[in-house]
Write a protein that holds these residues in place. Structure first.
Motif, PDB file in Angstrom:
ATOM      1  N   LYS A  47       0.827  -1.213   0.000  1.00 35.50           N
ATOM      2  CA  LYS A  47       0.000   0.000   0.000  1.00 35.50           C
ATOM      3  C   LYS A  47       0.859   1.258   0.000  1.00 35.50           C
ATOM      4  N   ARG A  48       1.988   1.218   0.741  1.00 35.57           N
ATOM      5  CA  ARG A  48       2.867   2.388   0.753  1.00 35.57           C
ATOM      6  C   ARG A  48       3.525   2.588  -0.615  1.00 35.57           C
ATOM      7  N   MET A  49       3.819   1.474  -1.288  1.00 36.38           N
ATOM      8  CA  MET A  49       4.485   1.567  -2.584  1.00 36.38           C
ATOM      9  C   MET A  49       3.577   2.189  -3.638  1.00 36.38           C
ATOM     10  N   ILE A  50       2.267   2.046  -3.478  1.00 37.26           N
ATOM     11  CA  ILE A  50       1.356   2.645  -4.466  1.00 37.26           C
ATOM     12  C   ILE A  50       0.903   4.033  -4.047  1.00 37.26           C
ATOM     13  N   GLY A  51       1.539   4.568  -2.990  1.00 37.64           N
ATOM     14  CA  GLY A  51       1.326   5.972  -2.689  1.00 37.64           C
ATOM     15  C   GLY A  51       0.486   6.313  -1.487  1.00 37.64           C
ATOM     16  N   ARG A  52      -0.032   5.314  -0.758  1.00 41.77           N
ATOM     17  CA  ARG A  52      -0.814   5.659   0.436  1.00 41.77           C
ATOM     18  C   ARG A  52       0.112   6.202   1.522  1.00 41.77           C
ATOM     19  N   PRO A  53      -0.314   7.203   2.291  1.00 41.40           N
ATOM     20  CA  PRO A  53       0.537   7.798   3.327  1.00 41.40           C
ATOM     21  C   PRO A  53       0.972   6.753   4.354  1.00 41.40           C
ATOM     22  N   ARG A  54       2.253   6.804   4.743  1.00 40.87           N
ATOM     23  CA  ARG A  54       2.806   5.833   5.680  1.00 40.87           C
ATOM     24  C   ARG A  54       2.059   5.847   7.012  1.00 40.87           C
TER      25      ARG A  54
END
Length: 465
Positions: A47-54
């Motif tokens: 999810k982080r790799m596709i741009g969701r905030p950490r």
């Protein structure tokens, strides 16, 4: 009231509320916690790799993990419930943004229980007290009033008119605990990398013995009678009298009061100071009063009565001080107060905290134990979660020279260590300013002379207030 706050929503598992006992089922449920976390962590990375905030992804990860932990431990109960109580203290040392979901879930675990249906309750009472069990009571409330880690508590009226708390063990709890302990012994070697010098098997065996003691209601009743006699007439403490005990049923006088969890959640500072002082004193005065340490300090086992006394419940985990305990404690405390690394190292070796042949970094040991010096030499000290977090983060730093890898815990001190660690966690939750020196003096009379001569100017500064 006993062991936990008044019951709110409860979890129900099985038609009779029995604890799952098949080893393969329990092992699979427990294993699902780390496996589930691992899977969610992989998903979070995606999810982080596709741009969701950490921050958003991490919050979701920990919230789901906390809920899963609550569901599994709440269903299995037995030793899993003890683990939940332990974790509910140690979530205090996590960063606030990570700890929040665990705090909510584990608090629910302490206050929830897979409730037995009335038919199952009646069956337990008939088996333990006889078919005519109803004749022992004027009234019996089928609704469970509070949670016990291995059972539940009902409110009733004894045949002499006294209001009583009736604690009964879950069907299958004894078998479930026995299976959990066998599993714990099989996997105890996993702790070796973290406690390289420790007698892991001895510690685990001692821990298993103490947990088994908590299943012995006859022993619990005997312990409670000793404490009740010792504190009879006290203006500060209340231990409910034992009314009757038979098999897996323990009946004691009912005590109303404000749950300690409410003091922790919203108590004003003056109340926190008083309750913290009482909590500390009770947990240190047992050996002098009745020859026993109170061994299960967690918030569900305490209430504050209307007249200001601290009421205490659940005496299954008590332990006698080991031989030579006072001398050992006096020497260790004097070493901490004096601050001499060589003396601290010599004491650690003398009392078995260092295995033969293991090198010990005396300077690192002195630096670590120095964290505990200020509470011992100041007239008063305010314990807080901030202070506890700083201590745990310091002692748990993951580097090869960490002095904790050079230390061990003598197996005979396992129950005392468990009591001190859990008690410190609760004391930090309460957040009271307490007279530690005075309380320690009741346990170790020789300590006060050392503390009174300690140079205050050399104390490590602390921003824990």
């Amino acid at each position: 009231m006993h062991e936990g706050d008044e019951a709110g929503s409860v979890l129900r598992f099985g038609r009779a509320g029995d604890v799952p006992v098949r080893p393969v089922v329990r092992s699979a449920r427990l294993a699902s916690i780390p496996l589930g976390f691992a899977g969610r962590r992989v998903a979070a990375t995606g999810k982080r790799m596709i741009g969701r905030p950490r921050v958003e992804v991490d919050a979701e990860l920990h919230a789901r993990t906390a809920r899963h932990m609550f569901e599994v431990l709440g269903e299995l109960r037995a030793c899993a419930a003890k683990l939940g109580q332990f974790l509910s203290i140690y979530e205090l040392v996590l960063p606030a943004q990570i700890a929040a979901p665990y705090r909510v879930a584990l608090s629910q675990l302490q206050e929830s229980t897979p409730a037995m249906l009335p038919s199952a309750v009646h069956a337990v009472l008939a088996e333990q007290l006889g078919e005519g069990w109803r004749g022992l009571f004027r009234d019996f409330d089928d609704r469970h009033a509070a949670a016990a880690s291995l059972g539940q508590v009902h409110r009733a009226v004894w045949n002499d008119g006294r209001t009583v708390a009736v604690k009964l063990m879950y069907p299958g709890a004894r078998e479930a605990v026995a299976g959990d302990l066998r599993h714990l012994k099989r996997v105890s070697w996993l702790a070796s990398p973290f406690l390289s010098g420790a007698d892991i098997r001895g510690i685990v065996d001692e821990l298993c013995l103490r947990i088994t003691d908590e299943l012995d209601y006859e022993l619990e009743a005997a312990n409670q009678r000793r404490f009740a006699a010792a504190y009879a007439g006290s203006a500060d403490f209340l231990v409910p009298a034992v009314v009757h005990q038979c098999g897996e049923v323990l009946i004691t006088e009912w005590v109303d009061g404000k749950p300690l969890s409410q003091v922790i959640a919203n108590g004003h500072q003056r109340e926190r100071d008083r309750v913290g002082e009482l909590f500390l004193r009770f947990n240190l005065t047992g050996p002098a009063q009745c020859g026993l340490f109170y061994g299960d300090p967690h918030p569900g086992n305490y209430r504050v009565t209307a007249d200001g006394r601290l009421a205490v419940f659940d005496f299954g985990a008590c332990a006698e001080p080991p031989l030579g305990f006072t001398e050992m404690a006096a020497d260790l405390l004097a070493g901490i107060v004096g601050g001499d690394p060589d003396i601290m190292a010599a004491n650690a070796r003398r009392y078995g905290f260092v295995a033969p042949g293991v090198e010990l970094d005396a300077a690192a040991l002195a630096d670590e134990l120095g964290l505990f010096r200020e509470p011992l030499v100041q007239p008063t000290f305010r314990f807080s979660t901030k202070w506890l977090r700083s201590v745990v983060q310091h002692v748990s730093q993951l580097h090869l020279s960490n002095v904790n890898r050079q230390l061990t815990l003598p197996a005979r001190l396992t129950p005392i260590g468990r009591m001190f660690v859990a008690g410190a966690g609760v004391l930090c939750q309460i957040g009271g300013e307490v007279r530690v020196r005075d309380a320690v003096r009741t346990l170790v009379p020789e300590f006060v002379e050392v503390a009174n001569t300690a140079p205050i100017t050399s104390i490590r500064s602390s921003d824990n207030h």
